[in-house]
Design a protein around this motif. Sequence first.
Motif, PDB file in Angstrom:
ATOM      1  N   TYR A   7       0.847  -1.193  -0.004  1.00  0.00           N
ATOM      2  CA  TYR A   7      -0.091   0.087  -0.135  1.00  0.00           C
ATOM      3  C   TYR A   7       1.035   1.230   0.016  1.00  0.00           C
ATOM      4  CZ  TYR A   7      -3.022   3.603   1.345  1.00  0.00           C
ATOM      5  OH  TYR A   7      -3.658   5.004   1.554  1.00  0.00           O
ATOM      6  N   PRO A   8       0.724   2.205  -0.765  1.00  0.00           N
ATOM      7  CA  PRO A   8      -0.492   2.354  -1.601  1.00  0.00           C
ATOM      8  C   PRO A   8      -0.247   1.424  -3.039  1.00  0.00           C
ATOM      9  CG  PRO A   8       0.877   4.378  -1.663  1.00  0.00           C
ATOM     10  CD  PRO A   8       1.206   3.719  -0.594  1.00  0.00           C
ATOM     11  N   TYR A   9      -1.219   1.067  -3.458  1.00  0.00           N
ATOM     12  CA  TYR A   9      -1.369   0.160  -4.691  1.00  0.00           C
ATOM     13  C   TYR A   9      -1.278   0.809  -5.942  1.00  0.00           C
ATOM     14  CZ  TYR A   9      -2.624  -3.668  -8.236  1.00  0.00           C
ATOM     15  OH  TYR A   9      -2.546  -4.342  -9.370  1.00  0.00           O
ATOM     16  N   CYS A  10      -0.349   0.440  -6.976  1.00  0.00           N
ATOM     17  CA  CYS A  10      -0.326   0.891  -8.111  1.00  0.00           C
ATOM     18  C   CYS A  10      -0.025   0.007  -9.251  1.00  0.00           C
ATOM     19  CB  CYS A  10       0.719   2.097  -8.503  1.00  0.00           C
ATOM     20  SG  CYS A  10       2.437   1.464  -8.404  1.00  0.00           S
ATOM     21  N   TYR A  11      -0.706   0.225 -10.481  1.00  0.00           N
ATOM     22  CA  TYR A  11      -0.688  -0.864 -11.728  1.00  0.00           C
ATOM     23  C   TYR A  11      -0.455   0.107 -13.118  1.00  0.00           C
ATOM     24  CZ  TYR A  11      -1.889  -3.989 -15.304  1.00  0.00           C
ATOM     25  OH  TYR A  11      -1.856  -4.708 -16.354  1.00  0.00           O
ATOM     26  N   THR A  12       0.732  -0.308 -13.633  1.00  0.00           N
ATOM     27  CA  THR A  12       1.139   0.549 -15.026  1.00  0.00           C
ATOM     28  C   THR A  12       0.603  -0.539 -15.856  1.00  0.00           C
ATOM     29  OG1 THR A  12       2.593   1.570 -13.540  1.00  0.00           O
ATOM     30  CG2 THR A  12       2.729   1.782 -16.192  1.00  0.00           C
ATOM     31  N   ASP A  13       0.011  -0.153 -17.217  1.00  0.00           N
ATOM     32  CA  ASP A  13      -0.335  -0.873 -18.218  1.00  0.00           C
ATOM     33  C   ASP A  13       0.755  -0.567 -19.269  1.00  0.00           C
ATOM     34  OD1 ASP A  13      -0.821   1.480 -19.274  1.00  0.00           O
ATOM     35  OD2 ASP A  13      -3.145   1.128 -19.627  1.00  0.00           O
ATOM     36  N   GLY A  14       0.564  -1.291 -20.363  1.00  0.00           N
ATOM     37  CA  GLY A  14       1.530  -1.209 -21.434  1.00  0.00           C
ATOM     38  C   GLY A  14       1.541   0.066 -22.159  1.00  0.00           C
ATOM     39  N   GLN A  15       0.421   1.071 -21.928  1.00  0.00           N
ATOM     40  CA  GLN A  15       0.385   2.073 -22.639  1.00  0.00           C
ATOM     41  C   GLN A  15       1.035   3.326 -21.727  1.00  0.00           C
ATOM     42  OE1 GLN A  15      -2.573  -0.010 -22.590  1.00  0.00           O
ATOM     43  NE2 GLN A  15      -1.467  -0.775 -24.650  1.00  0.00           N
ATOM     44  N   ASN A  16       1.522   2.818 -20.840  1.00  0.00           N
ATOM     45  CA  ASN A  16       2.147   3.859 -19.898  1.00  0.00           C
ATOM     46  C   ASN A  16       1.376   4.596 -18.974  1.00  0.00           C
ATOM     47  OD1 ASN A  16       4.686   4.587 -18.481  1.00  0.00           O
ATOM     48  ND2 ASN A  16       4.807   6.587 -19.831  1.00  0.00           N
ATOM     49  N   HIS A  17      -0.070   4.169 -18.824  1.00  0.00           N
ATOM     50  CA  HIS A  17      -1.030   4.759 -17.802  1.00  0.00           C
ATOM     51  C   HIS A  17      -1.069   3.758 -16.476  1.00  0.00           C
ATOM     52  CE1 HIS A  17      -3.428   6.071 -21.554  1.00  0.00           C
ATOM     53  NE2 HIS A  17      -2.267   6.783 -21.590  1.00  0.00           N
ATOM     54  N   ARG A  18      -1.198   4.774 -15.488  1.00  0.00           N
ATOM     55  CA  ARG A  18      -0.956   4.154 -14.151  1.00  0.00           C
ATOM     56  C   ARG A  18      -2.612   4.336 -13.306  1.00  0.00           C
ATOM     57  NH1 ARG A  18       4.183   5.547 -11.151  1.00  0.00           N
ATOM     58  NH2 ARG A  18       3.119   7.505 -10.737  1.00  0.00           N
ATOM     59  N   LEU A  19      -2.875   3.068 -12.609  1.00  0.00           N
ATOM     60  CA  LEU A  19      -3.799   3.198 -12.019  1.00  0.00           C
ATOM     61  C   LEU A  19      -3.350   3.028 -10.118  1.00  0.00           C
ATOM     62  CD1 LEU A  19      -6.985   3.024 -11.727  1.00  0.00           C
ATOM     63  CD2 LEU A  19      -6.716   0.270 -11.326  1.00  0.00           C
ATOM     64  N   ASN A  20      -3.699   3.940  -9.529  1.00  0.00           N
ATOM     65  CA  ASN A  20      -3.472   4.162  -8.077  1.00  0.00           C
ATOM     66  C   ASN A  20      -4.550   4.022  -7.094  1.00  0.00           C
ATOM     67  OD1 ASN A  20      -0.639   4.627  -8.738  1.00  0.00           O
ATOM     68  ND2 ASN A  20      -1.304   6.826  -9.271  1.00  0.00           N
ATOM     69  N   LEU A  21      -4.490   3.395  -6.149  1.00  0.00           N
ATOM     70  CA  LEU A  21      -5.567   3.266  -5.013  1.00  0.00           C
ATOM     71  C   LEU A  21      -4.897   3.496  -3.559  1.00  0.00           C
ATOM     72  CD1 LEU A  21      -6.787  -0.520  -5.764  1.00  0.00           C
ATOM     73  CD2 LEU A  21      -7.742   1.836  -6.733  1.00  0.00           C
ATOM     74  N   ARG A  22      -5.683   4.677  -3.031  1.00  0.00           N
ATOM     75  CA  ARG A  22      -5.383   5.116  -1.842  1.00  0.00           C
ATOM     76  C   ARG A  22      -6.394   5.282  -1.016  1.00  0.00           C
ATOM     77  NH1 ARG A  22      -2.347   8.383  -5.457  1.00  0.00           N
ATOM     78  NH2 ARG A  22      -0.128   8.132  -5.292  1.00  0.00           N
ATOM     79  N   THR A  23      -6.241   5.425   0.222  1.00  0.00           N
ATOM     80  CA  THR A  23      -7.407   5.786   1.262  1.00  0.00           C
ATOM     81  C   THR A  23      -7.581   7.125   1.220  1.00  0.00           C
ATOM     82  OG1 THR A  23      -5.788   6.093   3.241  1.00  0.00           O
ATOM     83  CG2 THR A  23      -6.601   3.918   2.723  1.00  0.00           C
ATOM     84  N   ALA A  24      -8.858   7.583   1.692  1.00  0.00           N
ATOM     85  CA  ALA A  24      -9.288   9.028   1.704  1.00  0.00           C
ATOM     86  C   ALA A  24     -10.473   8.948   2.808  1.00  0.00           C
ATOM     87  CB  ALA A  24      -9.770   9.346   0.322  1.00  0.00           C
ATOM     88  N   VAL A  25     -10.682  10.029   3.543  1.00  0.00           N
ATOM     89  CA  VAL A  25     -11.428  10.453   4.506  1.00  0.00           C
ATOM     90  C   VAL A  25     -12.118  11.779   4.225  1.00  0.00           C
ATOM     91  CG1 VAL A  25     -12.112  10.487   6.984  1.00  0.00           C
ATOM     92  CG2 VAL A  25     -10.525   8.978   6.131  1.00  0.00           C
ATOM     93  N   ASP A  26     -13.382  11.984   4.242  1.00  0.00           N
ATOM     94  CA  ASP A  26     -13.836  13.424   4.097  1.00  0.00           C
ATOM     95  C   ASP A  26     -14.140  14.002   5.212  1.00  0.00           C
ATOM     96  OD1 ASP A  26     -16.124  12.511   5.135  1.00  0.00           O
ATOM     97  OD2 ASP A  26     -17.498  12.322   3.419  1.00  0.00           O
ATOM     98  N   GLY A  27     -14.492  15.329   5.125  1.00  0.00           N
ATOM     99  CA  GLY A  27     -14.675  16.172   6.248  1.00  0.00           C
ATOM    100  C   GLY A  27     -15.711  15.638   7.469  1.00  0.00           C
ATOM    101  N   ASN A  28     -16.358  14.682   7.039  1.00  0.00           N
ATOM    102  CA  ASN A  28     -17.440  14.169   8.090  1.00  0.00           C
ATOM    103  C   ASN A  28     -17.112  12.803   8.822  1.00  0.00           C
ATOM    104  OD1 ASN A  28     -19.499  16.330   7.621  1.00  0.00           O
ATOM    105  ND2 ASN A  28     -20.260  15.304   5.871  1.00  0.00           N
ATOM    106  N   GLY A  29     -15.841  12.601   8.230  1.00  0.00           N
ATOM    107  CA  GLY A  29     -15.509  11.142   8.763  1.00  0.00           C
ATOM    108  C   GLY A  29     -15.580   9.903   7.757  1.00  0.00           C
ATOM    109  N   GLU A  30     -16.215   9.948   6.755  1.00  0.00           N
ATOM    110  CA  GLU A  30     -16.509   8.975   6.033  1.00  0.00           C
ATOM    111  C   GLU A  30     -15.200   8.252   5.213  1.00  0.00           C
ATOM    112  OE1 GLU A  30     -19.400   7.260   5.672  1.00  0.00           O
ATOM    113  OE2 GLU A  30     -20.104   8.607   7.230  1.00  0.00           O
TER     114      GLU A  30
END
Length: 205
Positions: A7-30
Amino acid sequence: MPEQLTYPYCYTDGQNHRLNLRTAVDGNGEPYVWVEAENLAHGGDQVSMWLTIEQVAELDAALNTGSEYHAADHTGDSLSVTPSAPWTTFTVTRQANDDEESATVPVVVLTGRLPELRDALAMTAQFAQQRIAAGARKPYVLTPAEHDRAWHAIEGAAGEPGADPGTILRAVLGALQILPPSAEDWQAAREELHGRVGRKPSRGE
């Protein structure tokens, strides 16, 4: 879940595009999972959207059945998932706003990597929920000795041939005598996530 998944996770494809996953929390704590797609070419777009924990469960179910999936967050930014036999395309789209123009970045994930991505989604959702719980607790402060051990572990692991974030993370956890989640922990997290499918999303906007 594979031990090398980090973590954080990332995946890069053959077209040099990358997908990232991270945590987030909004102002209300969700808690949310922040999905980001990047075109790594010079001047390429970088777009992101936030998935609720319920939307993550729905996405996981769609990936399990090979179904198309679409979700939007409270800003209108969206994620579309289109499966095919050899790969699945994750397309993140940013809505135009006062500061930025609309943009779209597709990331092509090979079918053989989908189980890894599903595990990463479950892991990131779990971490987002843990951030909420951790916010109510006083953070643990490293002792000088623990800090020194972690520092030297990073130095040593980073110098290993082929060192990656997983190698460094395991070295630091080992130096601090902290155990990572077990395979049973990851399985329980997956089962809890799957159990949320069908629940009405609850946003904190």
